[in-house]
Design a protein around this motif. Structure first.
Motif, mmCIF file in Angstrom:
data_model
loop_
_atom_site.group_PDB
_atom_site.id
_atom_site.type_symbol
_atom_site.label_atom_id
_atom_site.label_comp_id
_atom_site.label_asym_id
_atom_site.label_seq_id
_atom_site.Cartn_x
_atom_site.Cartn_y
_atom_site.Cartn_z
ATOM 1 N N THR A 105 0.856 -1.184 0.000
ATOM 2 C CA THR A 105 0.000 0.000 0.000
ATOM 3 C C THR A 105 0.895 1.239 0.000
ATOM 4 O OG1 THR A 105 -1.735 -1.153 1.220
ATOM 5 C CG2 THR A 105 -1.821 1.247 1.218
ATOM 6 N N ALA A 106 0.618 2.149 -0.916
ATOM 7 C CA ALA A 106 1.449 3.347 -1.054
ATOM 8 C C ALA A 106 1.406 4.187 0.223
ATOM 9 C CB ALA A 106 0.974 4.179 -2.245
ATOM 10 N N ARG A 107 2.552 4.739 0.579
ATOM 11 C CA ARG A 107 2.658 5.647 1.717
ATOM 12 C C ARG A 107 3.383 6.902 1.273
ATOM 13 N NH1 ARG A 107 5.125 1.280 3.168
ATOM 14 N NH2 ARG A 107 7.040 2.362 3.772
ATOM 15 N N GLU A 108 2.921 8.008 1.768
ATOM 16 C CA GLU A 108 3.520 9.283 1.397
ATOM 17 C C GLU A 108 5.020 9.291 1.681
ATOM 18 O OE1 GLU A 108 3.345 13.905 2.927
ATOM 19 O OE2 GLU A 108 1.569 12.638 3.147
ATOM 20 N N GLY A 109 5.779 9.709 0.678
ATOM 21 C CA GLY A 109 7.223 9.870 0.854
ATOM 22 C C GLY A 109 8.065 8.670 0.472
ATOM 23 N N ILE A 110 7.449 7.496 0.247
ATOM 24 C CA ILE A 110 8.280 6.334 -0.064
ATOM 25 C C ILE A 110 8.842 6.452 -1.481
ATOM 26 C CG2 ILE A 110 7.027 4.828 1.510
ATOM 27 C CD1 ILE A 110 5.756 3.499 -0.939
ATOM 28 N N ILE A 111 10.041 5.953 -1.655
ATOM 29 C CA ILE A 111 10.690 5.940 -2.964
ATOM 30 C C ILE A 111 10.415 4.593 -3.614
ATOM 31 C CG2 ILE A 111 12.888 6.047 -4.181
ATOM 32 C CD1 ILE A 111 13.882 7.913 -1.973
#
Length: 248
Positions: A105-111
């Motif tokens: 699940t996408a999380r803010e700030g992950i590369i």
């Protein structure tokens, strides 16, 4: 050489980010009206580009025109992981499970991908409900050297306002939100991010070029008019982005 490819999929979205060193990431893969998109368009195009596996597929939200070709792609192409929003389509999750592809699940700030030449990261995943699923689309930022690309997916007025409040900075290239459909927040958002060029993934009916102009970009390209669009990023910024159109 890093590049960004926006495929011509009609009303839908499928984009490939290539950062070199095997860092190939597909952003969405879906379309209204093209049920055999994976077999007839995307798989041949990826093969022609020399893409033999994907570091990741990112599905920005649960609308079918952003993911309905993904299960067929996962069945035929090695994919290291599937990145989804907080409320993904159940059929997409089932396809990932069936093919043994790890889910994130996408999380803010992950590369999501990074090389010496550039990086792809998650800029935002909000706002929270009752905002629409469009407004909660995963927004992405691509950086290649000093170049910046912003991908807001299907965000509309609420989602773009939330994105503006984060101070996203300016971008050289903006992928038109929600396929370039009219948006009450377009002018305000354009003033915040000040794109030099705008690309829109849209079908052949009713492309509203006046609405696209509201984002303020000097250069505008659409897949319905120009076909597949490939963007390259010269090391010398004074050369400008290199945007090549291709239609079979």
């Amino acid at each position: 050489e890093p590049c960004f490819v926006l495929f011509d999929v009609g009303h839908g979205q499928a984009a490939l980010i290539r950062l070199g060193d095997g860092m190939d990431v597909l952003i969405d893969a879906g379309s209204h009206g093209r049920p055999r998109l994976a077999r007839r368009v995307l798989l041949p195009a990826l093969r022609e580009l020399g893409v033999s596996r994907l570091k990741a597929i990112v599905c920005t939200h649960a609308d079918a025109d952003h993911w309905n070709a993904v299960p067929a792609l996962m069945a035929r192409l090695p994919v290291e992981r599937l990145v989804v929003d907080s409320d993904p389509a159940p059929a997409l999750l089932e396809a990932a499970r069936r093919h043994g592809i790890p889910l994130e699940t996408a999380r803010e700030g992950i590369i999501l991908a990074s090389t010496a030449r550039g990086s792809l990261s998650v800029l935002a995943t909000g706002p929270e409900p009752p905002a629409s699923s469009n407004d909660r689309s995963i927004a992405l930022r691509l950086r290649v050297g000093r170049w910046s690309v912003l991908l807001p997916a299907d965000r509309e007025e609420v989602g773009l306002r939330e994105l503006s409040a984060r101070g996203p900075g300016t971008c050289d290239l903006l992928i038109a939100p929600h396929h370039g459909r009219p948006c009450a927040g377009a002018t305000e958002f354009g003033r915040v991010v000040r794109p030099k060029a705008l690309l829109a993934s849209c079908g052949s009916r009713g492309t509203d070029y006046r609405s696209l102009a509201e984002y303020g970009a000097v250069e505008v390209h659409t897949t319905d008019r120009d076909g597949c669009l490939t963007v390259r990023f010269p090391e010398e910024r004074d050369r400008g982005l290199e945007i090549e159109a291709f239609r079979r």
